[in-house]
Design a protein around this motif. Structure first.
Motif, PDB file in Angstrom:
ATOM      1  N   UNK A  93     113.289  65.631   1.611  1.00  0.00           N
ATOM      2  CA  UNK A  93     112.068  65.209   0.923  1.00  0.00           C
ATOM      3  C   UNK A  93     112.170  65.347  -0.589  1.00  0.00           C
ATOM      4  N   UNK A  94     113.185  66.050  -1.089  1.00  0.00           N
ATOM      5  CA  UNK A  94     113.384  66.155  -2.525  1.00  0.00           C
ATOM      6  C   UNK A  94     114.343  65.120  -3.086  1.00  0.00           C
ATOM      7  N   UNK A  95     114.678  64.090  -2.299  1.00  0.00           N
ATOM      8  CA  UNK A  95     115.741  63.170  -2.710  1.00  0.00           C
ATOM      9  C   UNK A  95     115.402  62.376  -3.972  1.00  0.00           C
ATOM     10  N   UNK A  96     114.127  62.045  -4.184  1.00  0.00           N
ATOM     11  CA  UNK A  96     113.781  61.285  -5.383  1.00  0.00           C
ATOM     12  C   UNK A  96     113.921  62.122  -6.655  1.00  0.00           C
ATOM     13  N   UNK A  97     114.067  63.430  -6.487  1.00  0.00           N
ATOM     14  CA  UNK A  97     114.259  64.321  -7.645  1.00  0.00           C
ATOM     15  C   UNK A  97     115.722  64.414  -8.060  1.00  0.00           C
ATOM     16  N   UNK A  98     116.633  63.884  -7.252  1.00  0.00           N
ATOM     17  CA  UNK A  98     118.061  64.061  -7.527  1.00  0.00           C
ATOM     18  C   UNK A  98     118.459  63.543  -8.902  1.00  0.00           C
ATOM     19  N   UNK A  99     118.202  62.282  -9.163  1.00  0.00           N
ATOM     20  CA  UNK A  99     118.631  61.686 -10.434  1.00  0.00           C
ATOM     21  C   UNK A  99     117.877  62.290 -11.619  1.00  0.00           C
ATOM     22  N   UNK A 116     110.079  67.528 -10.258  1.00  0.00           N
ATOM     23  CA  UNK A 116     109.003  68.240  -9.564  1.00  0.00           C
ATOM     24  C   UNK A 116     107.930  67.261  -9.096  1.00  0.00           C
ATOM     25  N   UNK A 117     107.469  66.405 -10.009  1.00  0.00           N
ATOM     26  CA  UNK A 117     106.431  65.440  -9.639  1.00  0.00           C
ATOM     27  C   UNK A 117     106.936  64.438  -8.608  1.00  0.00           C
ATOM     28  N   UNK A 118     108.199  64.020  -8.745  1.00  0.00           N
ATOM     29  CA  UNK A 118     108.773  63.090  -7.770  1.00  0.00           C
ATOM     30  C   UNK A 118     108.748  63.688  -6.369  1.00  0.00           C
TER      31      UNK A 118
END
Length: 358
Positions: A93-99, A116-118
């Motif tokens: 669920x944190x994948x959009x925070x990777x980049x 964090x927001x992502x």
């Protein structure tokens, strides 16, 4: 910068010449994978549309896929700024925070929200709790992680007669099908188990809202601006409508998009206020798309918020609603860049005088 939303006016703006567009390329699902496994990823046509538009402003633009060679490719390109389209790799669920996290670690400014927001915005349960705490209307919902959670279904159906069952942390309508509305505890359990089996994550049970679906675009930072809004309806009206995966894949035949003139002025004002409030509550940056459904009393409730909205000029909701609201695709990309450049203290000579960079 003196804070995350703006640049100290006494600090000279830094010039930008090289911009990399970071993305995940859409591909076919493999054997044993759900057919919507890579639904959130972008086709090359979308990536090229973004890149060509940015290049038209006078920048040198490179494409940088987030794959196994991402780190050396990024360092080789040495961008002054990144236009981030990447949804992230894997299923966490944190994948959009990777980049965003990688770019922060490399001190490379980028457009869009931070990690964090992502991550919070991708998790529909955490998003709902955050917005509710700020007084922003959301549907009644409950998370189902395993067998021990199922007994609560009986009580939930005493409170509401219909629920939508969806994955807790997916986007692009992944896991939302035409039969995702459950009318009984038994139907809900069947659909919850489908989410567990298909996506390997908790299922979210969310009250079905019978009113119109409206999506609102937001750009900016400390003073978010409404980039447009549109009503989403089925071409052939029916009693129960979901803007599901099947509907989105066949939008030309099945979906009708109507611009802001189709929405009563008092409702437009309310939608804009809630959308901007949600943007601030989640501390989003530069752009977002906020999805609403009206409840039985006509109150708009937020059913999803996407800080990494699709940017296909052909089929993505944000560009469509911006166009229906009188804007153009280059203007939309320009406004997102303006917001991010202003926030990062970067000079953008291609911006027209008076452009909203806040």
């Amino acid at each position: 910068m003196n804070d995350e939303y703006g640049c100290d006016p006494e600090v000279p703006l830094r010039p930008v010449s090289r911009i990399s567009v970071v993305y995940n390329l859409k591909k076919a699902a493999g054997a044993g994978e759900p057919d919507d496994k890579y639904e959130e990823y972008d086709p090359l046509s979308t990536v090229e549309s973004v890149a060509e538009t940015i290049a038209s402003f006078g920048f040198s633009v490179s494409l940088c896929e987030q794959d196994g060679d991402f780190f050396p490719r990024l360092r080789s390109q040495a961008p002054d700024f990144v236009a981030n389209l990447a949804e992230g790799r894997g299923d966490a669920r944190g994948r959009e925070a990777q980049v965003p996290c990688i770019l922060e670690s490399e001190s490379i400014p980028f457009w869009g929200s931070d990690g964090v927001s992502m991550a919070v915005a991708l998790d529909k349960l955490l998003t709902g709790r955050t917005l509710s705490s700020e007084g922003i209307p959301v549907p009644l919902s409950s998370s189902f992680r395993g067998e021990e959670d199922l007994p609560v279904l009986t009580e939930l159906f005493r409170q509401r007669s219909r629920y939508v069952v969806k994955p807790r942390y997916e986007g692009s309508s992944k896991g939302i099908f035409t039969d995702s509305v459950a009318h009984s505890p038994r139907e809900a359990e069947d659909r919850i188990r489908r989410i567990w089996h298909r996506y390997g994550q908790p299922a979210l049970l969310e009250e079905y809202l019978p009113g119109a679906e409206i999506t609102v675009g937001v750009t900016g930072n400390s003073r978010p601006a409404i980039a447009g809004m549109m009503r989403i309806s089925p071409v052939h009206p029916r009693e129960e409508f979901l803007y599901s995966l099947e509907e989105k894949r066949n939008y030309l035949e099945r979906i009708r998009y109507d611009g802001p003139e189709s929405i009563p002025a008092p409702l437009r004002e309310q939608l804009g206020r809630f959308a901007a409030g949600a943007f601030r509550a989640l501390e989003l940056r530069d752009m977002a798309r906020v999805d609403f459904r009206l409840d039985g009393d006509g109150i708009p409730r937020i059913i999803d918020i996407n800080p990494l909205p699709g940017l296909s000029p052909q089929y993505s909701d944000l560009p469509i609603l911006h166009r229906l609201s009188g804007g153009s695709y280059p203007d939309l990309v320009r406004s997102i860049l303006a917001s991010a450049f202003r926030r990062n203290g970067l000079a953008f000579s291609a911006l027209p005088v008076g452009a909203d960079a806040l």
